[in-house]
Design a protein around this motif. Structure first.
Motif, short mmCIF file in Angstrom:
data_model
loop_
_atom_site.label_atom_id
_atom_site.label_comp_id
_atom_site.label_asym_id
_atom_site.label_seq_id
_atom_site.Cartn_x
_atom_site.Cartn_y
_atom_site.Cartn_z
N GLY A 34 0.79 -1.22 0.00
CA GLY A 34 0.00 0.00 0.00
C GLY A 34 0.82 1.27 0.00
O GLY A 34 0.35 2.30 0.48
N THR A 35 2.03 1.25 -0.51
CA THR A 35 2.83 2.47 -0.55
C THR A 35 3.05 2.90 -1.99
O THR A 35 4.13 3.28 -2.39
N GLY A 36 2.03 2.84 -2.78
CA GLY A 36 2.13 3.25 -4.17
C GLY A 36 2.06 4.76 -4.30
O GLY A 36 2.14 5.49 -3.32
N PRO A 37 1.90 5.24 -5.52
CA PRO A 37 1.88 6.69 -5.71
C PRO A 37 0.62 7.32 -5.15
O PRO A 37 -0.30 7.25 -5.55
N GLY A 38 0.57 8.04 -4.20
CA GLY A 38 -0.65 8.62 -3.64
C GLY A 38 -0.87 8.16 -2.21
O GLY A 38 -1.53 8.84 -1.45
N ALA A 39 -0.31 7.02 -1.84
CA ALA A 39 -0.41 6.58 -0.45
C ALA A 39 0.79 7.14 0.31
O ALA A 39 1.90 7.15 -0.21
N PRO A 40 0.59 7.64 1.52
CA PRO A 40 1.72 8.17 2.28
C PRO A 40 2.69 7.05 2.65
O PRO A 40 2.27 5.93 2.90
N SER A 41 3.98 7.37 2.68
CA SER A 41 4.96 6.35 2.99
C SER A 41 4.92 5.97 4.46
O SER A 41 5.26 4.86 4.82
N SER A 42 4.53 6.90 5.33
CA SER A 42 4.36 6.58 6.74
C SER A 42 3.30 7.53 7.31
O SER A 42 3.08 8.62 6.79
N PRO A 43 2.65 7.14 8.39
CA PRO A 43 1.58 7.99 8.94
C PRO A 43 2.07 9.36 9.40
O PRO A 43 1.30 10.30 9.44
N ILE A 44 3.34 9.50 9.76
CA ILE A 44 3.84 10.79 10.24
C ILE A 44 3.87 11.83 9.12
O ILE A 44 3.89 13.03 9.39
N ASP A 45 3.88 11.40 7.87
CA ASP A 45 3.90 12.35 6.75
C ASP A 45 2.68 13.26 6.75
O ASP A 45 2.73 14.37 6.25
N LEU A 46 1.60 12.79 7.32
CA LEU A 46 0.38 13.59 7.35
C LEU A 46 0.50 14.76 8.33
O LEU A 46 -0.21 15.75 8.21
N TYR A 47 1.39 14.66 9.31
CA TYR A 47 1.49 15.66 10.36
C TYR A 47 2.79 16.45 10.33
O TYR A 47 3.09 17.17 11.27
N ILE A 48 3.57 16.34 9.27
CA ILE A 48 4.89 16.96 9.25
C ILE A 48 4.82 18.48 9.38
O ILE A 48 5.64 19.07 10.08
N TYR A 49 3.86 19.12 8.76
CA TYR A 49 3.74 20.58 8.85
C TYR A 49 3.30 21.00 10.25
O TYR A 49 3.79 21.98 10.80
N VAL A 50 2.38 20.26 10.83
CA VAL A 50 1.92 20.56 12.18
C VAL A 50 3.08 20.40 13.17
O VAL A 50 3.28 21.24 14.05
#
Length: 71
Positions: A34-50
C-alpha cells in the motif's frame, strides 16, 4: 572507574554500529504494502507541517522564557 565506563560505552557503541551496518534493506511486503503513488509512505507524513509549527512555537516559547530568566 570513570575510564572503564567510557571504554565500555565506546565498545558498545562500536559493536552496535557494526551490527546495524550488517543488516540489509528490509524486503517489501508481499502485495505491495500500500505504498504506491498517492499513499503516504508513513503515517507521520500527514502531520509533518503541524509538527514543524509546534517545534517552532516551542523554540520561541522556551527562548523567551530563558531570556527573561537571564535578564
Amino acid at each position: 572507574m570513570k575510564h572503564i565506563n567510557k571504554t565500555l560505552l565506546f565498545l558498545f557503541l562500536i559493536l552496535g554500529l557494526a551490527y546495524k551496518a550488517q543488516s540489509g534493506p528490509p524486503s517489501p511486503p508481499p502485495g505491495g504494502g500500500g505504498t504506491g503513488p498517492g499513499a503516504p509512505s508513513s503515517p507521520i507524513d500527514l502531520y509533518i507541517y503541524v509538527l514543524a509549527i509546534v517545534a517552532m512555537l516551542l523554540i520561541l516559547y522556551f527562548g523567551k522564557k530563558l531570556q527573561k530568566k537571564v535578564v
